[in-house]
Design a protein around this motif. Structure first.
Motif, PDB file in Angstrom:
ATOM      1  N   PRO A  61       0.821  -1.221   0.000  1.00  0.00           N
ATOM      2  CA  PRO A  61       0.000   0.000   0.000  1.00  0.00           C
ATOM      3  C   PRO A  61       0.850   1.263   0.000  1.00  0.00           C
ATOM      4  CG  PRO A  61       0.092  -0.903   2.202  1.00  0.00           C
ATOM      5  CD  PRO A  61       0.804  -1.882   1.300  1.00  0.00           C
ATOM      6  N   LYS A  62       0.276   2.312  -0.539  1.00  0.00           N
ATOM      7  CA  LYS A  62       0.903   3.625  -0.457  1.00  0.00           C
ATOM      8  C   LYS A  62       0.914   4.023   1.024  1.00  0.00           C
ATOM      9  CE  LYS A  62      -0.021   8.361  -1.853  1.00  0.00           C
ATOM     10  NZ  LYS A  62      -0.980   9.250  -2.508  1.00  0.00           N
ATOM     11  N   PRO A  63       2.019   4.572   1.529  1.00  0.00           N
ATOM     12  CA  PRO A  63       2.056   4.971   2.940  1.00  0.00           C
ATOM     13  C   PRO A  63       1.099   6.138   3.221  1.00  0.00           C
ATOM     14  CG  PRO A  63       4.251   5.096   1.936  1.00  0.00           C
ATOM     15  CD  PRO A  63       3.271   4.801   0.843  1.00  0.00           C
ATOM     16  N   LEU A  64       0.551   6.137   4.406  1.00  0.00           N
ATOM     17  CA  LEU A  64      -0.274   7.264   4.835  1.00  0.00           C
ATOM     18  C   LEU A  64       0.612   8.486   5.023  1.00  0.00           C
ATOM     19  CD1 LEU A  64      -2.428   5.418   7.499  1.00  0.00           C
ATOM     20  CD2 LEU A  64      -3.340   6.604   5.508  1.00  0.00           C
ATOM     21  N   ASP A  65       0.035   9.655   4.790  1.00  0.00           N
ATOM     22  CA  ASP A  65       0.743  10.899   5.067  1.00  0.00           C
ATOM     23  C   ASP A  65      -0.260  11.902   5.638  1.00  0.00           C
ATOM     24  OD1 ASP A  65      -0.689  12.049   2.904  1.00  0.00           O
ATOM     25  OD2 ASP A  65       0.953  11.707   1.511  1.00  0.00           O
ATOM     26  N   GLN A  66       0.229  13.049   6.044  1.00  0.00           N
ATOM     27  CA  GLN A  66      -0.607  14.058   6.700  1.00  0.00           C
ATOM     28  C   GLN A  66      -1.787  14.473   5.823  1.00  0.00           C
ATOM     29  OE1 GLN A  66      -0.269  15.190   9.833  1.00  0.00           O
ATOM     30  NE2 GLN A  66      -1.966  16.616   9.702  1.00  0.00           N
ATOM     31  N   SER A  67      -1.526  14.759   4.563  1.00  0.00           N
ATOM     32  CA  SER A  67      -2.582  15.211   3.658  1.00  0.00           C
ATOM     33  C   SER A  67      -3.652  14.139   3.482  1.00  0.00           C
ATOM     34  CB  SER A  67      -1.969  15.579   2.307  1.00  0.00           C
ATOM     35  OG  SER A  67      -2.979  15.938   1.401  1.00  0.00           O
ATOM     36  N   ALA A  68      -3.228  12.911   3.252  1.00  0.00           N
ATOM     37  CA  ALA A  68      -4.191  11.815   3.078  1.00  0.00           C
ATOM     38  C   ALA A  68      -4.994  11.603   4.358  1.00  0.00           C
ATOM     39  CB  ALA A  68      -3.466  10.534   2.683  1.00  0.00           C
ATOM     40  N   PHE A  69      -4.315  11.648   5.490  1.00  0.00           N
ATOM     41  CA  PHE A  69      -4.999  11.445   6.762  1.00  0.00           C
ATOM     42  C   PHE A  69      -6.066  12.512   6.991  1.00  0.00           C
ATOM     43  CE2 PHE A  69      -5.460  12.082  11.363  1.00  0.00           C
ATOM     44  CZ  PHE A  69      -5.919  10.835  11.723  1.00  0.00           C
ATOM     45  N   LEU A  70      -5.721  13.772   6.742  1.00  0.00           N
ATOM     46  CA  LEU A  70      -6.692  14.857   6.944  1.00  0.00           C
ATOM     47  C   LEU A  70      -7.897  14.692   6.021  1.00  0.00           C
ATOM     48  CD1 LEU A  70      -4.308  17.914   7.410  1.00  0.00           C
ATOM     49  CD2 LEU A  70      -5.619  16.690   9.170  1.00  0.00           C
ATOM     50  N   THR A  71      -7.672  14.261   4.786  1.00  0.00           N
ATOM     51  CA  THR A  71      -8.768  14.017   3.848  1.00  0.00           C
ATOM     52  C   THR A  71      -9.631  12.859   4.334  1.00  0.00           C
ATOM     53  OG1 THR A  71      -7.471  14.852   1.993  1.00  0.00           O
ATOM     54  CG2 THR A  71      -9.338  13.437   1.451  1.00  0.00           C
ATOM     55  N   LEU A  72      -9.000  11.810   4.833  1.00  0.00           N
ATOM     56  CA  LEU A  72      -9.748  10.659   5.352  1.00  0.00           C
ATOM     57  C   LEU A  72     -10.592  11.043   6.562  1.00  0.00           C
ATOM     58  CD1 LEU A  72      -6.953   7.963   5.023  1.00  0.00           C
ATOM     59  CD2 LEU A  72      -9.152   7.944   3.811  1.00  0.00           C
ATOM     60  N   VAL A  73     -10.036  11.861   7.455  1.00  0.00           N
ATOM     61  CA  VAL A  73     -10.791  12.312   8.630  1.00  0.00           C
ATOM     62  C   VAL A  73     -12.006  13.127   8.191  1.00  0.00           C
ATOM     63  CG1 VAL A  73     -10.726  13.844  10.653  1.00  0.00           C
ATOM     64  CG2 VAL A  73      -8.870  12.215  10.258  1.00  0.00           C
ATOM     65  N   LYS A  74     -11.810  14.031   7.256  1.00  0.00           N
ATOM     66  CA  LYS A  74     -12.915  14.857   6.761  1.00  0.00           C
ATOM     67  C   LYS A  74     -14.007  13.978   6.146  1.00  0.00           C
ATOM     68  CE  LYS A  74     -13.986  18.613   3.600  1.00  0.00           C
ATOM     69  NZ  LYS A  74     -13.499  19.504   2.573  1.00  0.00           N
ATOM     70  N   THR A  75     -13.608  13.007   5.341  1.00  0.00           N
ATOM     71  CA  THR A  75     -14.561  12.102   4.691  1.00  0.00           C
ATOM     72  C   THR A  75     -15.301  11.258   5.728  1.00  0.00           C
ATOM     73  OG1 THR A  75     -13.166  12.008   2.731  1.00  0.00           O
ATOM     74  CG2 THR A  75     -14.780  10.242   2.990  1.00  0.00           C
ATOM     75  N   ALA A  76     -14.579  10.724   6.703  1.00  0.00           N
ATOM     76  CA  ALA A  76     -15.201   9.895   7.735  1.00  0.00           C
ATOM     77  C   ALA A  76     -16.179  10.706   8.578  1.00  0.00           C
ATOM     78  CB  ALA A  76     -14.125   9.256   8.607  1.00  0.00           C
ATOM     79  N   ARG A  77     -15.810  11.915   8.948  1.00  0.00           N
ATOM     80  CA  ARG A  77     -16.723  12.766   9.733  1.00  0.00           C
ATOM     81  C   ARG A  77     -18.003  13.061   8.951  1.00  0.00           C
ATOM     82  NH1 ARG A  77     -12.167  16.808  12.165  1.00  0.00           N
ATOM     83  NH2 ARG A  77     -11.752  15.614  14.058  1.00  0.00           N
ATOM     84  N   GLU A  78     -17.856  13.359   7.676  1.00  0.00           N
ATOM     85  CA  GLU A  78     -19.024  13.637   6.825  1.00  0.00           C
ATOM     86  C   GLU A  78     -19.909  12.393   6.707  1.00  0.00           C
ATOM     87  OE1 GLU A  78     -21.698  15.692   4.448  1.00  0.00           O
ATOM     88  OE2 GLU A  78     -20.085  16.455   5.731  1.00  0.00           O
ATOM     89  N   PHE A  79     -19.290  11.232   6.547  1.00  0.00           N
ATOM     90  CA  PHE A  79     -20.038   9.983   6.447  1.00  0.00           C
ATOM     91  C   PHE A  79     -20.828   9.727   7.730  1.00  0.00           C
ATOM     92  CE2 PHE A  79     -20.439   5.416   7.100  1.00  0.00           C
ATOM     93  CZ  PHE A  79     -21.092   5.044   5.943  1.00  0.00           C
ATOM     94  N   VAL A  80     -20.184   9.913   8.870  1.00  0.00           N
ATOM     95  CA  VAL A  80     -20.856   9.712  10.162  1.00  0.00           C
ATOM     96  C   VAL A  80     -21.996  10.710  10.320  1.00  0.00           C
ATOM     97  CG1 VAL A  80     -20.550   9.911  12.678  1.00  0.00           C
ATOM     98  CG2 VAL A  80     -18.878   8.636  11.306  1.00  0.00           C
ATOM     99  N   ARG A  81     -21.761  11.955   9.953  1.00  0.00           N
ATOM    100  CA  ARG A  81     -22.797  12.990  10.066  1.00  0.00           C
ATOM    101  C   ARG A  81     -24.020  12.643   9.210  1.00  0.00           C
ATOM    102  NH1 ARG A  81     -24.687  17.259   7.597  1.00  0.00           N
ATOM    103  NH2 ARG A  81     -23.212  17.259   5.886  1.00  0.00           N
ATOM    104  N   ARG A  82     -23.775  12.213   7.959  1.00  0.00           N
ATOM    105  CA  ARG A  82     -24.890  11.842   7.086  1.00  0.00           C
ATOM    106  C   ARG A  82     -25.630  10.617   7.617  1.00  0.00           C
ATOM    107  NH1 ARG A  82     -21.524  12.849   2.120  1.00  0.00           N
ATOM    108  NH2 ARG A  82     -20.936  10.720   2.547  1.00  0.00           N
ATOM    109  N   SER A  83     -24.909   9.659   8.154  1.00  0.00           N
ATOM    110  CA  SER A  83     -25.540   8.461   8.723  1.00  0.00           C
ATOM    111  C   SER A  83     -26.432   8.834   9.895  1.00  0.00           C
ATOM    112  CB  SER A  83     -24.483   7.457   9.173  1.00  0.00           C
ATOM    113  OG  SER A  83     -23.740   6.989   8.081  1.00  0.00           O
TER     114      SER A  83
END
Length: 159
Positions: A61-83
């Motif tokens: 896998p491609k290693p995680l980095d700060q930018s990817a992590f921040l994007t993943l957090v934003k996406t996960a928060r939005e997903f939880v909010r919509r759920s």
């Protein structure tokens, strides 16, 4: 000094933890690829699992980095909010209907419970005064026609 679990930061190629979230890159069980699981602190199960990019060697896998992590957090928060919004909408429904010349808002409020779920059907007038309230099965289907029928029937408990 006492650190909370959410205060500790982990920044590894396949595991990042910060801002109340943990991203873990895992082998995708469905194919040869990789997935990333986003788990909020304190939760036992991920809130969101999605595909993860292969690295340049097309094997790891491609290693995680700060930018990817921040994007993943934003996406996960939005997903939880919509759920949460969808769950709220499913458990608290309302329909405004006209009965005669009166405008009535009929509400169905479901209380989920593994052992004893319940639901309440209520009607309010335009001034938000309670006209009627009855318990109904949590499987009751609120629709425009069921709301009108209930109101026109004098708010008798539906069968």
């Amino acid at each position: 000094m006492n650190l909370n679990e959410s205060d500790m930061k982990v920044q590894e190629p396949r595991l990042w933890s910060s801002d109340g979230w943990t991203a873990r890159v895992v082998k995708n069980e469905d194919d040869d690829g990789w997935a990333v699981a986003m788990t909020p602190d304190g939760a036992s199960e991920p809130a969101l699992v999605g595909p993860w990019t292969m690295g340049r060697d097309k094997k790891n896998p491609k290693p995680l980095d700060q930018s990817a992590f921040l994007t993943l957090v934003k996406t996960a928060r939005e997903f939880v909010r919509r759920s949460e919004q969808q769950l709220h909408a499913a458990l608290h429904q309302s329909i405004a209907v006209t009965v005669g010349t009166a405008r009535v808002t009929v509400c169905l409020d479901i209380t989920p419970d593994e052992d004893n779920p319940s639901a309440t059907l209520s009607a309010r007038d335009e001034g938000d005064d309670l006209l009627a309230q009855v318990r109904v099965p949590p499987s009751f289907k609120l629709s425009r026609s069921s709301a009108v029928a209930w109101a026109e029937g004098g708010f008798v408990k539906p069968r």
